[in-house]
Design an enzyme around this catalytic site. Structure first.
Site, PDB file in Angstrom:
ATOM      1  N   TYR A   1      -7.307   6.243   6.209  1.00 55.11           N
ATOM      2  CA  TYR A   1      -7.058   5.101   6.752  1.00 55.11           C
ATOM      3  C   TYR A   1      -7.044   5.660   8.223  1.00 55.11           C
ATOM      4  O   TYR A   1      -7.209   5.456   9.111  1.00 55.11           O
ATOM      5  CB  TYR A   1      -5.861   3.697   6.891  1.00 55.11           C
ATOM      6  CG  TYR A   1      -6.477   2.407   5.593  1.00 55.11           C
ATOM      7  CD1 TYR A   1      -6.999   2.404   4.995  1.00 55.11           C
ATOM      8  CD2 TYR A   1      -6.618   1.158   6.034  1.00 55.11           C
ATOM      9  CE1 TYR A   1      -8.247   2.075   3.851  1.00 55.11           C
ATOM     10  CE2 TYR A   1      -7.459   0.387   5.481  1.00 55.11           C
ATOM     11  CZ  TYR A   1      -7.693   0.000   3.988  1.00 55.11           C
ATOM     12  OH  TYR A   1      -7.867  -0.348   3.440  1.00 55.11           O
TER      13      TYR A   1
ATOM     14  N   LYS B   1      -3.878   9.604  -7.689  1.00 53.90           N
ATOM     15  CA  LYS B   1      -5.110  10.271  -8.947  1.00 53.90           C
ATOM     16  C   LYS B   1      -4.829  11.708  -8.557  1.00 53.90           C
ATOM     17  O   LYS B   1      -5.610  12.180  -7.915  1.00 53.90           O
ATOM     18  CB  LYS B   1      -6.482   9.532  -8.067  1.00 53.90           C
ATOM     19  CG  LYS B   1      -7.595  10.156  -8.149  1.00 53.90           C
ATOM     20  CD  LYS B   1      -7.557   9.499  -9.989  1.00 53.90           C
ATOM     21  CE  LYS B   1      -9.026   9.852 -10.673  1.00 53.90           C
ATOM     22  NZ  LYS B   1      -9.312   9.295 -11.732  1.00 53.90           N
TER      23      LYS B   1
ATOM     24  N   ASP C   1      -7.132   4.226 -11.843  1.00 55.35           N
ATOM     25  CA  ASP C   1      -8.335   3.633 -12.500  1.00 55.35           C
ATOM     26  C   ASP C   1      -7.489   2.775 -13.270  1.00 55.35           C
ATOM     27  O   ASP C   1      -8.101   2.209 -12.882  1.00 55.35           O
ATOM     28  CB  ASP C   1      -9.557   5.154 -12.669  1.00 55.35           C
ATOM     29  CG  ASP C   1      -8.777   6.412 -12.840  1.00 55.35           C
ATOM     30  OD1 ASP C   1      -7.859   6.002 -13.268  1.00 55.35           O
ATOM     31  OD2 ASP C   1      -9.541   6.930 -13.430  1.00 55.35           O
TER      32      ASP C   1
ATOM     33  N   ASP D   1      -4.617  -1.402  -1.114  1.00 57.03           N
ATOM     34  CA  ASP D   1      -5.366  -2.746  -0.615  1.00 57.03           C
ATOM     35  C   ASP D   1      -5.719  -2.742  -1.489  1.00 57.03           C
ATOM     36  O   ASP D   1      -6.830  -3.938  -2.028  1.00 57.03           O
ATOM     37  CB  ASP D   1      -6.588  -1.843   0.806  1.00 57.03           C
ATOM     38  CG  ASP D   1      -7.559  -2.753   0.823  1.00 57.03           C
ATOM     39  OD1 ASP D   1      -7.418  -3.988   0.979  1.00 57.03           O
ATOM     40  OD2 ASP D   1      -8.578  -1.949   1.008  1.00 57.03           O
TER      41      ASP D   1
ATOM     42  N   ASP E   1      -5.359  -6.807  -4.088  1.00 51.57           N
ATOM     43  CA  ASP E   1      -6.887  -8.166  -4.515  1.00 51.57           C
ATOM     44  C   ASP E   1      -6.593  -7.837  -5.497  1.00 51.57           C
ATOM     45  O   ASP E   1      -6.529  -8.890  -5.754  1.00 51.57           O
ATOM     46  CB  ASP E   1      -7.525  -7.233  -3.252  1.00 51.57           C
ATOM     47  CG  ASP E   1      -8.435  -6.956  -1.484  1.00 51.57           C
ATOM     48  OD1 ASP E   1      -7.091  -7.820  -1.075  1.00 51.57           O
ATOM     49  OD2 ASP E   1      -9.311  -7.981  -1.513  1.00 51.57           O
TER      50      ASP E   1
HETATM   51  C1  IPM Z   1      -5.589  -5.610   4.225  1.00 54.47           C
HETATM   52  C2  IPM Z   1      -6.997  -6.325   5.029  1.00 54.47           C
HETATM   53  C3  IPM Z   1      -6.967  -4.935   6.059  1.00 54.47           C
HETATM   54  C4  IPM Z   1      -7.063  -3.599   5.130  1.00 54.47           C
HETATM   55  C5  IPM Z   1      -8.120  -4.772   6.696  1.00 54.47           C
HETATM   56  C6  IPM Z   1      -8.886  -6.470   7.006  1.00 54.47           C
HETATM   57  C7  IPM Z   1      -8.318  -4.158   7.641  1.00 54.47           C
HETATM   58  O1  IPM Z   1      -8.528  -5.608   3.303  1.00 54.47           O
HETATM   59  O2  IPM Z   1      -4.647  -5.861   4.771  1.00 54.47           O
HETATM   60  O3  IPM Z   1      -5.869  -5.580   3.124  1.00 54.47           O
HETATM   61  O4  IPM Z   1      -7.855  -2.440   4.768  1.00 54.47           O
HETATM   62  O5  IPM Z   1      -6.023  -3.176   5.082  1.00 54.47           O
HETATM   63 MG    MG Z   2      -7.352  -5.657   2.017  1.00 54.56          MG
END
Ligand code: IPM
Ligand code: MG
Length: 359
Positions: free
Chosen positions: A141, A192, A224, A248, A252
């Site tokens: 990032y 990884k 993975d 990240d 999710d």
């Molecule tokens: C998160 C989001 C952010 C990230 C974006 C909005 C920049 O997806 O906080 O997980 O990628 O960190």
């Molecule tokens: Mg995110």
């Protein structure tokens, strides 16, 4: 002494969900359970519209001067055409970097009342309680060099850099191990290492650091496989620690195991314990302004804030209990709605949590 909270509502559903979280803070304040002062500032697309900058200097300064930051969400299609440096997401990343918030805690906890809301079979997810510890201020990032150039051939060439210093790996592993010591004492470090040298080093540092934590059972998994295991048998995990980008993605995935991303809070902490607290979901522009967003992730983020930055663990426990109670009462926003439950809007859900808190 009164603690300072900076409130950054942001974009999309941000202002709606933050308003409900503030109701909860106000209720605790009114009964003397906490002592806070709140100030508001602009970030993301809202800040861009106001002054052409997604992270105005005044906002960053106010954040630095606060004990904790409560953030709604940033971003939306309106700002997508903007240059990279002006996009709302840069506001969020700038806050993380500017405050040194290297440790991102993302719990994936399944409320038993919502076992049916998951797309996975309830026996796979019931009792799920994972803590993902994501490194937040390094890795790909923020790595340099980065950019897109045009080669002599006329072809475009884009690149980002995945890099970590040993010290960055060590400090995030320590956060994960400390948290695990208060939970199941098991940590899975995700990398990884079979392909990327930097994550082979990550694995070595994770092992070296664990020498200070003899009670921690440390395991390693390639990313993975970890993503596959998360949907195959998620209850095998207690704490997971990983890089910025892997975290990240995996967070999710883990969020969805719990039925709705609308339920999950997060904390981003620096070395001083100062933190930014936000729901892990985004600004949901498709439902913004309609009063139907789920405010519970933001309300639960307030609980994390009280626990980790404001030294008010008891009030945090009460918020979590109040959320559980409204779920018991059968109240559901659209994202977690199921048969036989009562669908409510954003404000009604917030009011119900406040009522449960007072009861
Ligand atoms: C998160 C989001 C952010 C990230 C974006 C909005 C920049 O997806 O906080 O997980 O990628 O960190
Ligand atoms: Mg995110």
């Amino acid at each position: 002494m009164s603690k300072k909270i900076l409130v950054l509502a942001g974009d999309g559903i941000g202002p709606e969900i933050v308003a409900e979280a503030i109701k909860v803070l106000d209720a605790l304040q009114a009964e003397g359970a906490i002592d806070v002062t709140m100030e508001e500032a602009l970030v993301g697309g809202a800040a861009y519209d106001d002054c052409g900058d997604p992270l105005p200097a005044a906002t960053l300064e106010a954040a630095k001067a606060s004990d904790a930051v409560l953030l709604g969400a940033v971003g939306g299609p309106k700002w997508e055409p903007l240059h990279f440096s002006k996009r709302p997401e840069r506001g969020l990343l700038g806050l993380r970097a500017g405050l040194g918030l290297f440790a991102n805690l993302r719990p994936a906890f399944l409320y038993p009342q919502l076992a049916d809301a998951s797309t996975l079979k309830s026996e796979v997810v019931s009792g799920l309680d994972i803590m993902i510890v994501r490194e937040l201020t390094g890795g790909i990032y923020f790595g340099e060099p980065r950019g897109v150039e045009t080669l002599e051939s006329g072809e475009r060439y884009g690149y980002n850099t995945l890099c970590y210093k040993e010290s960055e790996v060590e400090r995030i592993c320590r956060v994960a191990y400390d948290i695990a010591m208060k939970r199941g004492k098991r940590v899975c470090s995700v990398d990884k290492a079979n392909v990327l040298e930097v994550t082979e080093m990550w694995r070595e540092v994770a092992i070296e650091t664990a020498a200070d934590y003899p009670e921690i059972e440390l395991s390693h998994m390639y990313v993975d496989n970890a993503s596959m295991q998360l949907v195959r048998a998620p209850k095998q995990f207690d704490v997971m620690v990983t890089t910025n980008m892997f975290g990240d993605i995996l967070s999710d995935c883990a969020a969805m195991l719990t039925g709705s991303i609308g339920m999950l809070p997060s904390a981003s902490l620096n070395a001083e314990g100062q933190g930014m607290y936000e729901p892990i979901h985004g600004s949901a522009p498709d439902i913004a302004g309609r009063g139907i967003a789920n405010p519970l992730a933001t309300i639960l983020s307030v609980a994390m804030m009280l626990r980790y930055s404001l030294d008010a663990g008891e009030a945090a426990d009460r918020i979590e209990a109040a959320v559980s109670k409204v779920l018991d009462q059968g109240l559901r926003t659209g994202d977690i709605m199921s048969e036989g439950m009562r669908q409510v809007g954003t404000a009604e859900m917030g009011d119900a949590v406040v009522a449960a808190l007072r009861a």
